[in-house]
Motif scaffolding. Structure first.
Motif, short mmCIF file in Angstrom:
data_model
loop_
_atom_site.label_atom_id
_atom_site.label_comp_id
_atom_site.label_asym_id
_atom_site.label_seq_id
_atom_site.Cartn_x
_atom_site.Cartn_y
_atom_site.Cartn_z
N ALA A 47 0.83 -1.21 0.00
CA ALA A 47 0.00 0.00 0.00
C ALA A 47 0.86 1.26 0.00
O ALA A 47 0.54 2.25 -0.66
CB ALA A 47 -0.93 -0.01 1.22
N VAL A 48 1.97 1.21 0.73
CA VAL A 48 2.85 2.37 0.82
C VAL A 48 3.50 2.70 -0.52
O VAL A 48 3.74 3.87 -0.84
CB VAL A 48 3.94 2.11 1.89
CG1 VAL A 48 5.06 3.13 1.78
CG2 VAL A 48 3.32 2.19 3.29
N LEU A 49 3.77 1.69 -1.32
CA LEU A 49 4.40 1.92 -2.62
C LEU A 49 3.54 2.81 -3.51
O LEU A 49 4.07 3.60 -4.30
CB LEU A 49 4.67 0.58 -3.31
CG LEU A 49 5.83 -0.25 -2.75
CD1 LEU A 49 5.89 -1.60 -3.44
CD2 LEU A 49 7.15 0.50 -2.92
N VAL A 50 2.24 2.71 -3.37
CA VAL A 50 1.34 3.56 -4.16
C VAL A 50 1.54 5.02 -3.78
O VAL A 50 1.64 5.90 -4.64
CB VAL A 50 -0.13 3.15 -3.93
CG1 VAL A 50 -1.06 4.09 -4.70
CG2 VAL A 50 -0.36 1.71 -4.36
N LEU A 51 1.63 5.31 -2.46
CA LEU A 51 1.85 6.68 -1.99
C LEU A 51 3.22 7.20 -2.45
O LEU A 51 3.36 8.37 -2.80
CB LEU A 51 1.78 6.73 -0.46
CG LEU A 51 0.42 6.41 0.17
CD1 LEU A 51 0.54 6.41 1.69
CD2 LEU A 51 -0.63 7.41 -0.28
N THR A 52 4.20 6.33 -2.45
CA THR A 52 5.54 6.72 -2.87
C THR A 52 5.56 7.17 -4.32
O THR A 52 6.16 8.20 -4.66
CB THR A 52 6.53 5.54 -2.69
OG1 THR A 52 6.46 5.07 -1.36
CG2 THR A 52 7.95 5.97 -3.01
N PHE A 53 4.91 6.42 -5.17
CA PHE A 53 4.87 6.76 -6.59
C PHE A 53 4.16 8.08 -6.83
O PHE A 53 4.60 8.90 -7.65
CB PHE A 53 4.18 5.65 -7.39
CG PHE A 53 4.22 5.86 -8.87
CD1 PHE A 53 5.34 5.52 -9.60
CD2 PHE A 53 3.13 6.41 -9.54
CE1 PHE A 53 5.39 5.72 -10.97
CE2 PHE A 53 3.17 6.62 -10.91
CZ PHE A 53 4.30 6.27 -11.63
N ILE A 54 3.08 8.33 -6.09
CA ILE A 54 2.28 9.54 -6.28
C ILE A 54 3.01 10.79 -5.79
O ILE A 54 3.07 11.81 -6.48
CB ILE A 54 0.93 9.42 -5.56
CG1 ILE A 54 0.09 8.31 -6.21
CG2 ILE A 54 0.17 10.75 -5.60
CD1 ILE A 54 -1.20 8.00 -5.47
N PHE A 55 3.61 10.71 -4.58
CA PHE A 55 4.14 11.91 -3.94
C PHE A 55 5.65 12.10 -4.07
O PHE A 55 6.13 13.23 -3.97
CB PHE A 55 3.77 11.91 -2.45
CG PHE A 55 2.30 12.05 -2.19
CD1 PHE A 55 1.66 13.28 -2.35
CD2 PHE A 55 1.55 10.95 -1.80
CE1 PHE A 55 0.31 13.42 -2.11
CE2 PHE A 55 0.19 11.08 -1.57
CZ PHE A 55 -0.44 12.32 -1.72
N LEU A 56 6.41 11.04 -4.27
CA LEU A 56 7.87 11.16 -4.23
C LEU A 56 8.56 10.89 -5.56
O LEU A 56 9.77 11.06 -5.67
CB LEU A 56 8.44 10.23 -3.16
CG LEU A 56 7.98 10.52 -1.72
CD1 LEU A 56 8.56 9.50 -0.76
CD2 LEU A 56 8.38 11.93 -1.30
N GLY A 57 7.83 10.45 -6.55
CA GLY A 57 8.43 10.29 -7.87
C GLY A 57 9.00 8.90 -8.12
O GLY A 57 9.05 8.05 -7.23
N ARG A 58 9.47 8.72 -9.35
CA ARG A 58 9.89 7.39 -9.80
C ARG A 58 11.17 6.91 -9.14
O ARG A 58 11.30 5.73 -8.81
CB ARG A 58 10.06 7.39 -11.32
CG ARG A 58 8.76 7.59 -12.08
CD ARG A 58 8.98 7.45 -13.57
NE ARG A 58 7.72 7.57 -14.30
CZ ARG A 58 7.61 7.45 -15.62
NH1 ARG A 58 8.71 7.22 -16.35
NH2 ARG A 58 6.44 7.56 -16.21
N GLU A 59 12.16 7.83 -8.97
CA GLU A 59 13.45 7.39 -8.43
C GLU A 59 13.29 6.78 -7.05
O GLU A 59 13.76 5.66 -6.79
CB GLU A 59 14.43 8.57 -8.37
CG GLU A 59 15.80 8.16 -7.83
CD GLU A 59 16.74 9.34 -7.73
OE1 GLU A 59 17.90 9.12 -7.30
OE2 GLU A 59 16.35 10.47 -8.06
N ILE A 60 12.63 7.52 -6.15
CA ILE A 60 12.44 7.00 -4.79
C ILE A 60 11.49 5.80 -4.80
O ILE A 60 11.64 4.87 -4.01
CB ILE A 60 11.91 8.11 -3.86
CG1 ILE A 60 12.95 9.22 -3.75
CG2 ILE A 60 11.59 7.56 -2.47
CD1 ILE A 60 12.54 10.36 -2.85
N PHE A 61 10.53 5.80 -5.74
CA PHE A 61 9.62 4.66 -5.86
C PHE A 61 10.39 3.38 -6.15
O PHE A 61 10.21 2.36 -5.48
CB PHE A 61 8.59 4.92 -6.95
CG PHE A 61 7.76 3.71 -7.30
CD1 PHE A 61 6.73 3.31 -6.48
CD2 PHE A 61 8.03 2.97 -8.44
CE1 PHE A 61 5.96 2.18 -6.79
CE2 PHE A 61 7.28 1.85 -8.76
CZ PHE A 61 6.24 1.46 -7.93
#
Length: 279
Positions: A61-75
């Motif tokens: 679930a957290v990976l979805v938030l990462t992609f939305i708010f922090l961008g591809r690199e951090i994702f």
């Protein structure tokens, strides 16, 4: 390719440290010090769900938030950490290395804080509640150590319901120590001295600083508010081991020189972060 492999090794090392901290120091004493790992400890004891499975589901679930708010690199970096964490949590033995609860909490928290700092330095995370602090830092410039302290609070409160007051305070203390460790590693390892010097012998002082210490000096024009006299103030940034030599130089030329010294961190620039030479 080499840089990617190097980053992968650092991320893997950090994940192993987190797993050791949870399975060998915090978990055996039921110290659920926040985060998805803390939630995993609680649910494993309360409902018998394997903690590695709890981490796996929550990280998805957290990976979805990462992609939305922090961008591809951090994702993509988070994908690595989020995938490795449940794996190593399942592989690292759940043993009690230290029987004393307080000592185990302190050691485990320091290891955990160091591991998270390594991940943050490489723009990665283990998923879970390590992601909200990165979001808070990006959008609100909130220190990651403080952000982690806040986001872990909700999980720690569950300790009052599942365990007892003693375990609750151990968990709170663990988060506090983790935050201190992170804050020190992020800001405390690059401490320097910034010195302001006002002296009528400023020419002799800055010449000796330049030649003997090898540090640049900034000359700032000043005007005394009371006397109205114009003068010059020297500003120099240097390492702790050069500070005593600076005092010797100033005292040699002007024992009545006015000096202000401050401790600063995270110094960047020529001679500090991208030029060879010791500080």
């Amino acid at each position: 390719m080499f840089n990617f492999i190097k980053k992968l090794l650092y991320i893997t090392f950090a994940i192993i440290l987190i797993s050791v901290s949870v399975n060998m120091f915090l978990g055996p004493h039921s110290i659920a010090a926040g985060g998805i790992t803390g939630l995993g400890i609680i649910l494993e004891e309360l409902m018998g769900i394997e903690r590695s499975m709890v981490i796996l589901v929550c990280n998805a679930a957290v990976l979805v938030l990462t992609f939305i708010f922090l961008g591809r690199e951090i994702f993509f970096n988070t994908v690595i950490g989020a995938s490795l964490l449940p794996l190593f949590i399942g592989l690292v033995p759940k043993i009690m290395l230290v029987r004393d609860t307080m000592l185990s909490m302190i050691v485990g928290s320091v290891i955990f804080g160091a591991a998270v700092s390594i991940l943050y330095y490489h723009k990665a995370s283990s998923g879970g509640t390590a992601i909200p602090p990165l979001i808070l830092k990006k959008y609100f410039n909130l220190n990651t150590a403080i952000g982690l302290f806040i986001t872990d609070g909700a999980v720690v409160i569950l300790c009052l319901w599942v365990y007892n007051v003693d375990i609750f305070f151990y968990a709170v203390s663990s988060i506090f120590i983790t935050s201190l460790t992170m804050n020190y590693l992020e800001n405390g390892t690059n401490k320097k001295k910034m010195v302001y010097i006002i002296s009528g012998r400023h020419d002799s002082i800055y010449n000796e600083i330049l030649h003997d210490i090898g540090r640049g000096v900034t000359i700032i024009p000043i005007i005394g508010a009371y006397s109205g006299n114009e003068g010059r103030m020297l500003m120099v940034t240097l390492g702790k081991r050069d500070y005593q030599q600076l005092l010797t130089i100033v005292n040699k030329h002007d024992e009545k020189a006015f000096m202000i010294t401050d401790t600063v961190s995270d110094v960047h620039g020529k001679g500090f972060t991208y030029e060879s030479g010791s500080v």
